[in-house]
Structure formats: C-alpha cells, structure tokens
Motif scaffolding. Structure first.
Motif, mmCIF file in Angstrom:
data_model
loop_
_atom_site.group_PDB
_atom_site.id
_atom_site.type_symbol
_atom_site.label_atom_id
_atom_site.label_comp_id
_atom_site.label_asym_id
_atom_site.label_seq_id
_atom_site.Cartn_x
_atom_site.Cartn_y
_atom_site.Cartn_z
ATOM 1 N N LEU A 55 8.340 -24.254 -26.493
ATOM 2 C CA LEU A 55 7.071 -24.916 -26.179
ATOM 3 C C LEU A 55 6.587 -25.753 -27.348
ATOM 4 O O LEU A 55 5.942 -26.797 -27.156
ATOM 5 N N ASP A 56 6.907 -25.339 -28.563
ATOM 6 C CA ASP A 56 6.515 -26.100 -29.754
ATOM 7 C C ASP A 56 7.476 -27.246 -30.038
ATOM 8 O O ASP A 56 7.257 -28.023 -30.989
ATOM 9 N N GLY A 57 8.556 -27.333 -29.263
ATOM 10 C CA GLY A 57 9.537 -28.383 -29.497
ATOM 11 C C GLY A 57 10.488 -28.086 -30.630
ATOM 12 O O GLY A 57 11.196 -28.979 -31.111
ATOM 13 N N ASN A 58 10.537 -26.827 -31.055
ATOM 14 C CA ASN A 58 11.413 -26.424 -32.157
ATOM 15 C C ASN A 58 12.642 -25.729 -31.572
ATOM 16 O O ASN A 58 12.664 -24.515 -31.405
ATOM 17 N N LEU A 59 13.672 -26.507 -31.292
ATOM 18 C CA LEU A 59 14.871 -25.961 -30.656
ATOM 19 C C LEU A 59 16.081 -25.977 -31.577
ATOM 20 O O LEU A 59 17.212 -25.809 -31.113
ATOM 21 N N ASP A 60 15.870 -26.191 -32.842
ATOM 22 C CA ASP A 60 16.989 -26.232 -33.776
ATOM 23 C C ASP A 60 17.812 -24.945 -33.675
ATOM 24 O O ASP A 60 17.278 -23.835 -33.790
ATOM 25 N N GLY A 61 19.119 -25.114 -33.454
ATOM 26 C CA GLY A 61 20.018 -23.970 -33.373
ATOM 27 C C GLY A 61 20.037 -23.281 -32.023
ATOM 28 O O GLY A 61 20.790 -22.313 -31.831
ATOM 29 N N TYR A 62 19.212 -23.761 -31.081
ATOM 30 C CA TYR A 62 19.162 -23.108 -29.769
ATOM 31 C C TYR A 62 20.374 -23.530 -28.945
ATOM 32 O O TYR A 62 20.633 -24.722 -28.779
ATOM 33 N N LYS A 63 21.117 -22.566 -28.442
ATOM 34 C CA LYS A 63 22.317 -22.842 -27.634
ATOM 35 C C LYS A 63 22.067 -22.367 -26.206
ATOM 36 O O LYS A 63 21.898 -21.183 -25.950
ATOM 37 N N MET A 64 22.058 -23.294 -25.299
ATOM 38 C CA MET A 64 21.821 -22.986 -23.897
ATOM 39 C C MET A 64 23.085 -22.402 -23.270
ATOM 40 O O MET A 64 24.200 -22.809 -23.572
#
Length: 816
Positions: free
Chosen positions: A148-157
C-alpha cells in the motif's frame, strides 16, 4: 458461435489490438504449447473432439447465472445478480456464516486486525477452521502495508504468496459487502503491484509472476472499485501474460488429452478470463482451453466415473467447470462427470466415513494408516455439491469429506495452484441429510470399472462393513506404480491393509516399486523395473462376478512381471533409438489388456504408435524388454457376505519349475501387532491374529484385546512352504521397514507371509471380528479342492478348480 458437437459456446470475446511496452518474441499468432513448442494458433482444431460420442444429461444440475456483457464484472464465476443470494447464504445460514467467518479471518489478518492466532474463527467444537496449519500466518499484514505504501523492493509474486491470495479474498469480500473504502484501498495495492511488475513482466512469462488466478480474481471482484487508469494497468499486465499462451491439450490429439495438467493448470484460465471480452484478451487461448477440457473429461475419465490417471494426481476441478458452464459449455452434463460424482467417489469411500482411496502418486489411503484420511482435490467436491445440490450420493460424499459443517476438513487456504479458501467461500454448501448414511445415498456395494481394471466391494452399507479393492490397472495411465493386483482392506471401522500415498525416490529406490504395495514378491523382486522407474506396464482383469453372497474379480498381472517398459519421444515415421539397445517395440494395443474391447480406433493402435500425451505430432514409442518373467500371476479377490463376512485372496503365481522365495505382502496399518498364532498338528492351516491400538496393553506391555475389541484373523489356508528347506522361516511376520523413502522419511509395516516353493498357491482368508466372537472352523477335503468354513450360524463350502492356464476358480455353496 463456436459449434463443438453437442455443446455450443457463445463467443462474446473480441481479440482487439493492444500495445505492450514489453518486447514480443514471436508474432501474436504464435502459441507456446505446454511442451514448449512454438505453434501457430491456426494449427489448432477447436472442433476436434475425437471419435467418442457422448450423451449429455443435465438432470438435477444447478443452473449458473447468465454471463453478463463484456466489460461487466464480476463475470468469471459470478454475475452482479448473484450478490444478494450469496449475501443471504453468508448472513442467514450456518454453513454460510462459517465460511464467511473464515474469509474474514484471512482478510482481517491481511489488514493487521487479527494478531492472535487463537482469535481465528473456529468450528462450533472449538477447533480452528483450517487455514494456518501450512503457514501464511506471519507476514501478510506487514507485506500488504508495504504494498500500500508502494514499497515493493524485493517482493516476489507467486501463486504460493499468501498476500495476493488473501487480497483475492478481500476483493470478494468488498464486492459482497459493497465496502467501497476497503475496495479502493485494495485497488491501490493492485495498482502498486502493477507499477512494480510492469517493467519486468514480458510475454510468455508464467502467470504466477503476477499472482495468476489471485490477480484475476482481484481484477474481477474489485473491478467496480478501480479507476479507469487502475483497470488499464491490471488489464495490461494480464494481457501481456496472456500473449502466446496455450492450455494443455490445445494441440494434441483428443485421445491423448489425459493428463492432470488440464485441470491443475486452471490457474491459467482463471487469470486470463478476468479480462474476457476486453482489449488484449487472448481468444485463441480460450478456444484451446474449451477443446482441451472437453477432451480431458471424455478421454481422461471412463464411463464408470473412474479416472484414467489415479485419483491422487487426477481431478476434474468441477468448480472450474462452472467457468465454462456460464459460457455455454455444459461440462457438468457430461456423463463422465455424473458417474464420477455418483458412482466412483462413493465407491472409493471407506465404510467408516473418514476417508477415501486414491491410486498412484499422491493417492493411497492417507497419512493415517489406521482410520484413513485421504481427501481427493477439494475443488472437485466443492464444485460437485454446488452443481448437484440434491443428489443423495453427492450429499454422502460431501458429508464424508467436510462433515455437517466443515468440521472434517482443515486445509482451506489461499495459496498454491488454487485458492481453496476462496473457492469454498464462493460456493458454500451444507448436506441435506443429518448424518452419513450409505443406504440413503443409494450407491451400490460393488463398483467395477472394466476399462481401468478396478473393483471395490463391501459386505454391507454399515460403517463396520468389510471393504476390499482389487486394482489390476490395465490401462497405461499416468504416475503409476508396480502395483498390479494390489488391494486395500478395511473392516470394523478401520484399515487393516492400507495403501501408501506419496511418490518419489532416493538412492534406496522408488516408492512405486512392488515392495511398497500389497503384492507378491519373488526372490524379493516384483513387477516392472527399477531401471525404468516402474513405467506403466499393464495387467488385465479377466473375470468379475457380483451377486448377493459372493463378489469377486480376478486380475492377471503376468505381463507386468514379465516386462519392463520405457519410452522416448519420436516422430511417427522414425524408429526409437532404444531398439538398438536391446529393447523391442510394444506392439500390443490397449485393447489387448481390456476386460471388454473398446470399439475406438486408438484402442487398436499399438502402444509403440500411440499419440504423445504432451508433444503435438509426436508418438511415445513404447518399448519393452524382459524383467521378471513368470509362468503365471493371477490374483482372485473375493468378498463373501453373510452373518460372518470375510475376504479371500487367492494367488496363482509361479515363476518356473524351481523353488523360489515368495513373499505375500499386505501393507499393514502402523498400529498392528501379531498377538498370537494358531495351528494344529493334523492340518497345514495356520492362523495369525493381529490387533491394534483399540486393545490395551497388559503388564508385560503386550496388546491384550478385551471382549469386543477388533481383531483380524489371517488364516493361511495354503502356501506350500517347504519346511524341509526353510524349517525356521516364520509362517508370517509383521515387518517394520522404510516405507517412505522420500518425505517424510518414515517407517511402515507390512504383513509378510513367505513360501519357499515352486508355486505357493497362496489362499489367504481375512476375517475381522470382535474379540470373543466365535471363530470359524476350516477343513480341507482329501484332494484340497474343497474347503468347509463353518460357524454355528453360517456354513460355507468353497470348491476350487484350476483351469488350463493355472488359474483357480471358486464356487461357493451355503447351507440355508
């Protein structure tokens, strides 16, 4: 309109143009098949359903709501008018409230409202309602807040991500409750994910890269909470993933469309159909999916309802069928679907009401070897109960699977190849009958599949009934084992002879070898071949009789001992290179192993020329070489009903004219122990008594059954053990052995009855009884071709006669 035989699909889709930032490796008309081949969509034959003809029957099927116009959402599995009836279920019925509470457990956890695990919704009996026993508890709220904060660094879907799975549940909740504020928050999360993924996602990527079906559900149910810009971003993401996609079975021959991949890959259509009729939707993919699914149900299942592949890895995904039912392809009316629901699934249910029996990899009787707890795929029972809401047999299966109010099941979760938590919530059901009642369900005590070579039968319809199966496996199948003529045995509310339910191997061997099943070993070697990984070498069911007192089937496993098979992918006009390595062509046809020949062209084609199950235009080139040749390998499994029901297992097996060490195996429940033997000096008949954890232990730590406790009498009527050569060989023993060499590395038990002989002529009587009950007297006549089995209230005479092939026939007479 797309005319597909007796089905009609109304095409409401437009293939429109769409521009992508990602580079397209092929022209848009190129599909990448499941085998990896690049094929033009124009090569697809959407109306090719093979030579089989079927008669649909829509009786008793719940109709699906009409499909709305393109651009109207939700549309995949629901329409806007479905919301109010569903709200009634969730707010006004017990089962609906329970499922709605489970959904809130996940969505509250996602949004950080549910911290304590003990606060998760429970069954009325206090047991936690399912989802957290396989993880997914710790991180969703933290990760969702970052998204929600737009902080997706390192996020793997991925499809195994509990965050995107829980977001799908949240999208559905927002639609049902019309929660605009939460829906708009979810839309922001989806937009941020799309912004993060857009630079890296490219055509041909796996749909899991964008969350697959969970992203599709988010788009479908949150559509009306999104801005046009947000919709465009998500639609673009799905469209990029859609490009070049081809469902399993799109290009292969109809009769070869038998793999569980057809339904396991349901995450594909549940991703792509989210943008149905909208810009960028791949209509050609949809046409291939329609073709594949219908062919899969036609050729991957039999008229009896039995699957071609074992139930372990094979499923119909009846909940996904609804996707096509709303679009004109009424697969639930396919006769193989109804037979699966009303004949096969009841037949493979254990009498105690606690589990089912699967076959092949991931099948078996479950991790609980005493009671049995195997469950087939949850999408099947959810879909079948919704589609056939008033069928008593389906109701029985539902109750056995879930209980009165889901208390029997504890693994509904929003991760993996399918979001079972969401599916269960979308289609909540309750049984029509107050308790599990096999008589009321109306299914037969005996089930026989002449195409598969499979029989199950029970002594009566009570929870304590005796149950036995015989699996000769006379088709090629998939994910099979060296288990021709194996059996499962239950009675008095428990399993005595179970079946392992996991696959794989290690340096110690493969768990699909004969030693892990209830078969016969010869000098510790069974069927098939370890070198080839036990490829599917068929047996053949040669006899079946079913009447009020006696039911039996006889399987011939000789071919499975004689040969090992292997195969390679080849062109029809080229020979297999394995022929130069000592192998020979398998020129036998599928009909050579059938109980009744099937009048279809592919059934008369040699296995060497059979269409490839995966690679379009290829053949499988099955080849063979000798493995463990035998003179004969017949097994007759018989259920004898009456006041004192029992089972007979008769093995006519012989390798050659030399003596060998034969081992008769029954995979034994983990709690079983031998509590005694019985024999007399004037007979070779020997008894083994087995008891389990129902019996207490005495002061010496030994099992000591009380009156009424279940005990299994294993009466060895004949085994021809040469005592002069093997005098101190046990007449029977329980072995503890490494039954699972993959994971977990567990031990198992098996009952072993050895015979050092030329031909053991095994005749084994299995008689579960309550401790203290009268035991039968058994006596052979002088020629050992007539056996009397006598209780005070039951007197049976069984006559045995060997035919020219060396198979023993039996005839039963009972004194009135």
């Amino acid at each position: 309109m797309i005319n597909i035989g007796y089905f009609v699909v109304v095409s409401v889709l437009a293939a429109g143009s769409f521009s992508f930032a990602a580079k397209v490796p092929d022209s848009p008309d190129i599909a990448i098949s499941k085998s990896g081949a690049h094929i033009s969509y124009s090569a697809m034959k959407p109306n090719d359903f093979g030579s089989k003809r079927i008669e649909p029957d829509a009786t008793g099927i719940r109709p699906m709501s009409p499909l709305p116009a393109p651009g109207v959402h939700p549309r995949m599995l629901h329409s806007p008018q479905d919301r109010e009836p569903l709200r009634h279920l969730y707010y006004e019925t017990e089962h609906g409230r329970l499922m709605w509470g489970m959904l809130h457990g996940w969505t509250d956890k996602l949004k950080g409202k549910l911290i304590d695990r003990n606060a998760f919704p429970t069954h009325p009996d206090g047991k936690m309602l399912a989802p957290y026993n396989r993880g997914g508890w710790e991180k969703p709220a933290e990760q969702y807040a970052r998204i929600l904060d737009g902080n997706l660094d390192g996020y793997k879907m991925s499809m195994n991500d509990p965050v995107i799975g829980s977001m799908a549940l949240e999208a559905y909740r927002c639609w049902i409750e019309n929660d605009v504020e939460a829906g708009q928050e979810l839309a922001l999360a989806m937009e941020n994910i799309a912004d993060y993924l857009e630079p890296t996602v490219k055509p041909g990527d796996h749909p899991g890269a964008i969350g697959a079906h969970n992203m599709g559900f988010c788009y479908d149910y949150a559509y009306n909470f999104m801005t046009d810009e947000q919709r465009d971003k998500i639609r673009k993401l799905i469209a990029i993933i859609s490009l070049h996609k081809a469902h399993y079975g799109t290009f292969i021959e109809p009769d070869a469309t038998t793999s569980n991949w057809c339904t396991l890959d349901s995450f594909l259509p549940l991703t792509l159909l989210a943008i149905e009729g909208e810009e960028g939707f791949n209509e050609e993919y949809y046409k291939g999916f329609v073709r594949a699914y219908r062919n899969f149900i036609t050729y991957g299942w039999y008229q009896s309802g039995c699957p071609y592949e074992g139930l372990g890895k094979n499923y119909q995904f009846n909940s996904t069928m609804m996707l096509l039912s709303r679009r004109g392809l009424n697969l639930p009316s396919h006769p193989h679907v109804r037979a699966y629901a009303t004949k096969f699934l009841p037949a493979v249910s254990l009498p105690n009401g606690k589990g089912f029996i699967g076959c092949d990899d991931w099948g078996g009787t479950g991790s609980n070897t005493v009671e049995g707890n195997y469950r087939f795929n949850v999408n099947d029972i959810i879909g079948l109960k919704w589609l056939f809401p008033n069928d008593p047999a389906v109701d029985y299966v539902w109750t056995m699977y879930f209980g009165q109010n889901y208390e029997r099941y504890n693994d509904l979760r929003p991760t993996g190849y399918y979001n079972s938590a969401l599916t269960a919530v979308m289609f909540p059901s309750a049984p029509n009958t107050p308790e599990l009642d096999a008589d009321a369900a109306g299914f037969s005590a005996t089930f026989f599949c002449p195409e598969r070579g499979y029989m199950t039968t029970r002594s009566d319809m009570s929870p304590d009934a005796l149950f036995v199966s015989l699996h000769c496996r006379q088709d090629k199948g998939g994910h099979t084992s060296a288990d021709r003529n194996t059996f499962v045995f239950a009675g008095l509310g428990r399993l005595w002879g179970y079946q392992m339910n996991i696959a794989g191997g290690s340096k110690f061997g493969k768990v699909n070898e004969s030693r892990f099943f209830s078969t016969v070993l010869i000098d510790d070697v069974g069927q098939c071949g370890m070198a080839s990984g036990c490829f599917p070498v068929p047996g053949k069911m040669i006899d079946f009789e079913d009447d009020k007192i006696l039911t039996y089937a006889c399987g011939d496993a000789k071919y499975a001992y004689d040969w090992e098979w292997n195969w390679g992918n080849g062109n029809p006009d080229q020979d297999s290179p394995m022929l130069e390595k000592g192998w020979e062509k398998v020129l036998e046809t599928p009909n050579d192993f059938q109980f009744y020949p099937v009048d279809q062209p592919y059934m008369n084609k040699p296995f060497y020329e059979q269409h490839h199950w995966l690679q379009p235009g290829k053949v499988q080139h099955y080849v063979k070489r000798p493995w463990n040749p035998v003179e004969k390998a017949f097994r007759t499994t018989a259920m004898v009903r009456g006041a004192n029901p029992y089972v007979l297992i008769i093995d006519d097996i012989k390798k050659d004219n030399k003596q060998h060490e034969y081992k008769w195996l029954m995979q034994a429940a983990q709690d079983l122990e031998i509590i005694g033997f019985g024999f007399s000096n004037d007979s070779d008949i020997t008894d083994i008594y087995l008891a389990g954890n129902e019996a207490p232990r005495n002061s010496n730590g030994l099992l000591s059954p009380r009156k009424g406790d279940p005990v299994l009498l294993v009466r060895i009527l004949e085994c021809n053990n040469d005592m002069s050569k093997r005098r101190y060989t046990p007449i029977g023993r329980i072995e503890q052995y490494m039954s699972n060499i993959r994971w977990p590395k567990a031990s198992g038990k098996r009952l072993v009855i050895p015979s050092y002989s030329v031909s053991p002529d095994f005749k084994i009587m299995l008689y579960p009884h309550r401790h203290g009950d009268e035991l039968p007297e058994t006596k052979w006549n002088h020629n050992k071709d007539q056996l009397d089995i006598v209780w005070e209230n039951q007197s049976d005479t069984i006559r045995f006669q060997e035919d020219e092939a060396g198979r023993t026939h039996l005839q039963l007479e009972r004194d009135a």
